[in-house]
Design a protein around this motif. Structure first.
Motif, PDB file in Angstrom:
ATOM      1  N   PHE A  80      25.304 -39.133  14.422  1.00 11.76           N
ATOM      2  CA  PHE A  80      26.506 -38.345  14.715  1.00 11.76           C
ATOM      3  C   PHE A  80      27.007 -37.648  13.460  1.00 11.76           C
ATOM      4  CE2 PHE A  80      31.167 -38.102  14.598  1.00 11.76           C
ATOM      5  CZ  PHE A  80      31.391 -37.226  15.663  1.00 11.76           C
ATOM      6  N   HIS A  81      27.116 -38.389  12.361  1.00 12.78           N
ATOM      7  CA  HIS A  81      27.601 -37.789  11.112  1.00 12.78           C
ATOM      8  C   HIS A  81      26.630 -36.720  10.605  1.00 12.78           C
ATOM      9  CE1 HIS A  81      30.171 -41.603  10.296  1.00 12.78           C
ATOM     10  NE2 HIS A  81      30.856 -40.684  10.929  1.00 12.78           N
ATOM     11  N   ASP A  82      25.325 -36.962  10.758  1.00 13.96           N
ATOM     12  CA  ASP A  82      24.358 -35.942  10.353  1.00 13.96           C
ATOM     13  C   ASP A  82      24.541 -34.667  11.169  1.00 13.96           C
ATOM     14  OD1 ASP A  82      23.221 -37.490   8.404  1.00 13.96           O
ATOM     15  OD2 ASP A  82      21.419 -38.002   9.537  1.00 13.96           O
ATOM     16  N   ALA A  89      31.339 -38.881  22.186  1.00 10.88           N
ATOM     17  CA  ALA A  89      29.927 -39.225  22.021  1.00 10.88           C
ATOM     18  C   ALA A  89      29.691 -40.721  22.231  1.00 10.88           C
ATOM     19  CB  ALA A  89      29.449 -38.799  20.638  1.00 10.88           C
ATOM     20  N   GLU A  90      30.569 -41.550  21.693  1.00 12.43           N
ATOM     21  CA  GLU A  90      30.430 -43.005  21.866  1.00 12.43           C
ATOM     22  C   GLU A  90      30.512 -43.385  23.340  1.00 12.43           C
ATOM     23  OE1 GLU A  90      32.196 -44.836  17.689  1.00 12.43           O
ATOM     24  OE2 GLU A  90      33.590 -44.343  19.312  1.00 12.43           O
ATOM     25  N   LYS A  91      31.441 -42.779  24.057  1.00 13.01           N
ATOM     26  CA  LYS A  91      31.613 -43.093  25.480  1.00 13.01           C
ATOM     27  C   LYS A  91      30.420 -42.620  26.303  1.00 13.01           C
ATOM     28  CE  LYS A  91      34.796 -42.447  29.367  1.00 13.01           C
ATOM     29  NZ  LYS A  91      36.086 -41.827  29.811  1.00 13.01           N
ATOM     30  N   ALA A  92      29.946 -41.416  25.997  1.00 10.94           N
ATOM     31  CA  ALA A  92      28.850 -40.837  26.781  1.00 10.94           C
ATOM     32  C   ALA A  92      27.513 -41.513  26.499  1.00 10.94           C
ATOM     33  CB  ALA A  92      28.749 -39.343  26.510  1.00 10.94           C
ATOM     34  N   LEU A  93      27.279 -41.879  25.245  1.00  8.85           N
ATOM     35  CA  LEU A  93      25.974 -42.406  24.869  1.00  8.85           C
ATOM     36  C   LEU A  93      25.886 -43.922  24.929  1.00  8.85           C
ATOM     37  CD1 LEU A  93      25.348 -40.043  21.823  1.00  8.85           C
ATOM     38  CD2 LEU A  93      24.160 -39.959  24.018  1.00  8.85           C
ATOM     39  N   GLY A  94      27.017 -44.601  24.873  1.00  8.55           N
ATOM     40  CA  GLY A  94      26.994 -46.049  24.949  1.00  8.55           C
ATOM     41  C   GLY A  94      26.149 -46.666  23.849  1.00  8.55           C
ATOM     42  N   GLU A  95      25.192 -47.533  24.238  1.00  7.84           N
ATOM     43  CA  GLU A  95      24.363 -48.219  23.254  1.00  7.84           C
ATOM     44  C   GLU A  95      23.447 -47.280  22.492  1.00  7.84           C
ATOM     45  OE1 GLU A  95      22.242 -51.319  25.193  1.00  7.84           O
ATOM     46  OE2 GLU A  95      24.021 -52.570  25.517  1.00  7.84           O
ATOM     47  N   ARG A  96      23.231 -46.076  23.017  1.00  9.75           N
ATOM     48  CA  ARG A  96      22.375 -45.107  22.321  1.00  9.75           C
ATOM     49  C   ARG A  96      23.106 -44.404  21.186  1.00  9.75           C
ATOM     50  NH1 ARG A  96      20.510 -40.915  26.513  1.00  9.75           N
ATOM     51  NH2 ARG A  96      22.650 -41.257  27.233  1.00  9.75           N
ATOM     52  N   ASP A 101      28.714 -31.654  21.999  1.00  6.34           N
ATOM     53  CA  ASP A 101      28.278 -31.700  23.400  1.00  6.34           C
ATOM     54  C   ASP A 101      26.756 -31.609  23.494  1.00  6.34           C
ATOM     55  OD1 ASP A 101      30.860 -31.940  24.349  1.00  6.34           O
ATOM     56  OD2 ASP A 101      31.108 -29.802  24.774  1.00  6.34           O
ATOM     57  N   LYS A 102      26.152 -30.737  22.675  1.00  8.91           N
ATOM     58  CA  LYS A 102      24.688 -30.619  22.653  1.00  8.91           C
ATOM     59  C   LYS A 102      24.064 -31.912  22.138  1.00  8.91           C
ATOM     60  CE  LYS A 102      24.572 -25.610  21.797  1.00  8.91           C
ATOM     61  NZ  LYS A 102      24.157 -24.563  20.811  1.00  8.91           N
ATOM     62  N   PHE A 103      24.683 -32.513  21.128  1.00  9.98           N
ATOM     63  CA  PHE A 103      24.211 -33.788  20.583  1.00  9.98           C
ATOM     64  C   PHE A 103      24.183 -34.847  21.681  1.00  9.98           C
ATOM     65  CE2 PHE A 103      25.838 -37.871  18.812  1.00  9.98           C
ATOM     66  CZ  PHE A 103      24.766 -38.229  18.005  1.00  9.98           C
ATOM     67  N   ILE A 104      25.224 -34.878  22.486  1.00 11.36           N
ATOM     68  CA  ILE A 104      25.289 -35.845  23.585  1.00 11.36           C
ATOM     69  C   ILE A 104      24.210 -35.543  24.624  1.00 11.36           C
ATOM     70  CG2 ILE A 104      26.721 -36.655  25.507  1.00 11.36           C
ATOM     71  CD1 ILE A 104      29.179 -36.077  23.685  1.00 11.36           C
ATOM     72  N   ALA A 105      24.102 -34.267  25.002  1.00 12.64           N
ATOM     73  CA  ALA A 105      23.119 -33.872  26.021  1.00 12.64           C
ATOM     74  C   ALA A 105      21.695 -34.162  25.569  1.00 12.64           C
ATOM     75  CB  ALA A 105      23.278 -32.380  26.336  1.00 12.64           C
ATOM     76  N   ASP A 106      21.448 -34.153  24.238  1.00  5.83           N
ATOM     77  CA  ASP A 106      20.120 -34.394  23.689  1.00  5.83           C
ATOM     78  C   ASP A 106      19.849 -35.875  23.466  1.00  5.83           C
ATOM     79  OD1 ASP A 106      17.648 -33.358  22.792  1.00  5.83           O
ATOM     80  OD2 ASP A 106      18.263 -33.538  20.696  1.00  5.83           O
ATOM     81  N   GLY A 107      20.777 -36.715  23.920  1.00  6.60           N
ATOM     82  CA  GLY A 107      20.571 -38.151  23.818  1.00  6.60           C
ATOM     83  C   GLY A 107      20.996 -38.759  22.509  1.00  6.60           C
ATOM     84  N   GLY A 108      21.787 -38.023  21.714  1.00  6.18           N
ATOM     85  CA  GLY A 108      22.309 -38.573  20.471  1.00  6.18           C
ATOM     86  C   GLY A 108      21.328 -38.591  19.320  1.00  6.18           C
TER      87      GLY A 108
END
Length: 584
Positions: free
Chosen positions: A550-552, A537-544, A570-577
């Protein structure tokens, strides 16, 4: 566009946006299956109790555990699985594909336990059916009906114990038992009940202080009924059980250690791995991963020793930690108060790391005396963090921060209440516990303590690393014992050489792994899954990337198999975090 074509286009667009009849049918059938089975499951096990019981009312009986009932349950769950297999997850929408994966895993696990007759071995060195009843005795009873139901449970103990004993005899006959070497002293918790007469008996506990809302004459009547049930049902049942455990079970239990050595042992051990890790890893793969992680953590431990200024070897540093009195509490109160101080420090920091916090608070209490000699160093869950004050020279303060983060906040005493409070989830996700997820989260919380600046000294940090090493070593020890033919002494030596655990903890922990195949694997594999998900998630979202969101997301899942956890991240990442609790 002509009006007719426009109308047709709108109709087709609307049809495409709506779920198909197949999807509606699949959703309806799936909801009906799990709603019916969950209600049936609750009825089947009503009266069974442990530390994490969520039932609002007390049953007036204990569950049936006889062979005929077990066979009926196996057939019921086999039919449920057949019904699930008739539904395609692709026909489900919204949260139901994840619900389907979680629920199907539950049914498969329940069926596997029935297939291997795990009910013929209804206790291990950590948990037993007769000690679980003690948690019922410690529950808060609020009404006269609660007390009447409790008394009815006490009267049902002879029947319940008899069924358990018949099951254990069947297990002994086929070589399916707790290993004999782990049984020393396990009879004492039974003897404690037998030897405590009258109002001193554990099961009299709820009667010592009764709610003022119950009239005095009713209180007196209930107390006498409780005394009668203890004298006429509880003590005779525990006396009979004590004779069986001492004179039959302890003498006939198997002398082997490995799960592989039991009937259909290799398949049984693989099923336990699947149950506790939710993964299809082989014992050999887990063993090799454990060795790799042990070597990695060892380098961090060596650096921490250097940071402490200690001049000497790794074994010498472990000896120093195990023998210097300054690292150990002098009184039970000191240990409890230090745990409370650590937990309160977490309160001041945790809001920066987790967005939604549980409403339920937790108490910090000592492990009950009748359980303490064989209990873990601590255990947490909804409403309580139990700290083991038995044998204080085996309770190092340098490990207390890691233990508290794991068992209380933000570990078990957060995750389980948050699941129960999540009304948007089906009950089978709110009120069940998947070890890989729950223990993985709690172990991850120990790691989170580094970011939260909870480890104040090099010794605290070494205690944290020792706890990480302890769980990584479990991958080696559990598979070593149950698959590679390790001896008990070999397992103890591996723990002794690689962790800062006390000798008492090493002995009780290794016996726990011997008697409970596969459970010890869940912790580190679960933590690695969360660490991996966070890194992706950190790699995919970067500054976002928002750590609280994430913990929630992780905590909003209830309790799920690790593959479902990865899919939801994966859904969390696809939804923009976004946090699952963000305003729509």
């Amino acid at each position: 566009m002509k009006p007719l074509l426009l109308a047709l286009a709108c109709t087709l667009s609307l049809a495409a946006a709506l779920p198909s009849h197949a999807a509606d049918d699949a959703t309806t059938r799936f909801h009906a299956i799990y709603t019916k089975e969950w209600a049936w499951r609750q009825a089947q096990f009503k009266g069974e109790d442990d530390e994490d019981n969520h039932a609002s009312s007390l049953a007036d009986h204990l569950p049936k555990v006889d062979a005929a009932t077990q066979s009926m349950r196996e057939h019921y769950w086999a039919d449920v699985l057949k019904q699930l297999d008739a539904i395609s997850p692709q026909d489900l929408h919204g949260d139901d594909p994840a619900n389907y994966a979680v629920y199907r895993n539950q049914i498969q696990t329940l069926l596997a336990d029935q297939h291997f007759h795990t009910w013929e071995m209804p206790f291990n060195s950590d948990t037993a059916f007769w000690t679980n009843l003690g948690f019922t005795a410690r529950r808060t009873l609020r009404t006269a009906d609660d007390y009447r139901h409790y008394i009815a449970q006490l009267k049902d103990i002879p029947r319940y114990f008899n069924e358990q004993t018949v099951n254990m005899r069947a297990g002994l006959a086929r070589g399916f038992s707790v290993p004999r070497v782990t049984l020393t002293g396990r009879d004492l918790s039974i003897a404690d009940v037998v030897n405590a007469k009258g109002d001193d008996n554990l099961f009299y506990t709820p009667f010592r202080k009764m709610p003022a809302t119950i009239p005095a004459d009713v209180q007196a009547q209930l107390r006498q009924q409780g005394r009668d049930a203890i004298a006429q049902s509880v003590i005779p049942a525990y006396t009979t059980l004590l004779d069986f455990i001492r004179n039959t079970y302890m003498k006939q239990a198997r002398t082997t250690l490995a799960a592989d050595a039991m009937p259909d042992g290799k398949a049984f051990y693989q099923s336990q791995i699947r149950e506790f890790t939710t993964l299809d890893m082989t014992p050999d793969a887990i063993h090799e991963l454990g060795l790799k992680e042990v070597a990695r953590i060892r380098k961090e431990m060596d650096q921490t020793i250097q940071d402490s200024g200690f001049k000497g070897s790794f074994p010498e540093f472990l000896h120093y930690l195990r023998t210097d009195p300054k690292f150990y509490p002098k009184t039970p109160d000191e240990l409890l108060k230090d745990a409370a101080w650590i937990a309160k420090r977490v309160d001041g920091k945790v809001g920066n790391y987790i967005g939604r916090l549980p409403r339920q608070r937790f108490a910090i209490e000592p492990v009950p005396a009748d359980l303490a000699p064989f209990y873990t160093g601590g255990r947490g869950g909804p409403g309580v963090y139990l700290v083991n004050t038995y044998d204080l020279p085996s309770r190092p303060l340098y490990s207390l921060t890691a233990l508290t983060l794991h068992e209380s906040a933000p570990g078990h005493a957060f995750q389980m209440p948050l699941a129960a409070e999540h009304e948007g989830l089906p009950d089978f996700r709110r009120y069940t516990y998947i070890s890989a997820y729950g223990e993985g989260w709690a172990l991850y919380c120990e790691r989170l303590g580094v970011e939260m600046d909870m480890y104040d000294t090099p010794y605290d940090r070494f205690g944290y690393l020792s706890y990480q090493m302890w769980r990584a070593a479990r991958l080696v020890v559990d598979t070593g014992l149950h698959h590679k033919g390790w001896t008990r002494e070999q397992a103890q030596a591996f723990m002794r050489d690689n962790t800062a655990l006390s000798e008492h903890e090493i002995e009780t922990e290794v016996d726990r792994y011997i008697a409970w195949p596969g459970q010890a694997l869940s912790y580190y594999l679960g933590e690695l899954a969360i660490v991996d998900a966070r890194a992706r998630a950190e790699k995919a979202l970067g500054e976002r990337f928002d750590l609280r969101a994430f913990h929630d997301t992780v905590l909003s899942l209830g309790s799920v198999p690790l593959p479902v956890l990865q899919q939801e991240v994966d859904k969390f990442i696809a939804d923009g975090g976004k946090s699952p609790y963000a305003t729509k």
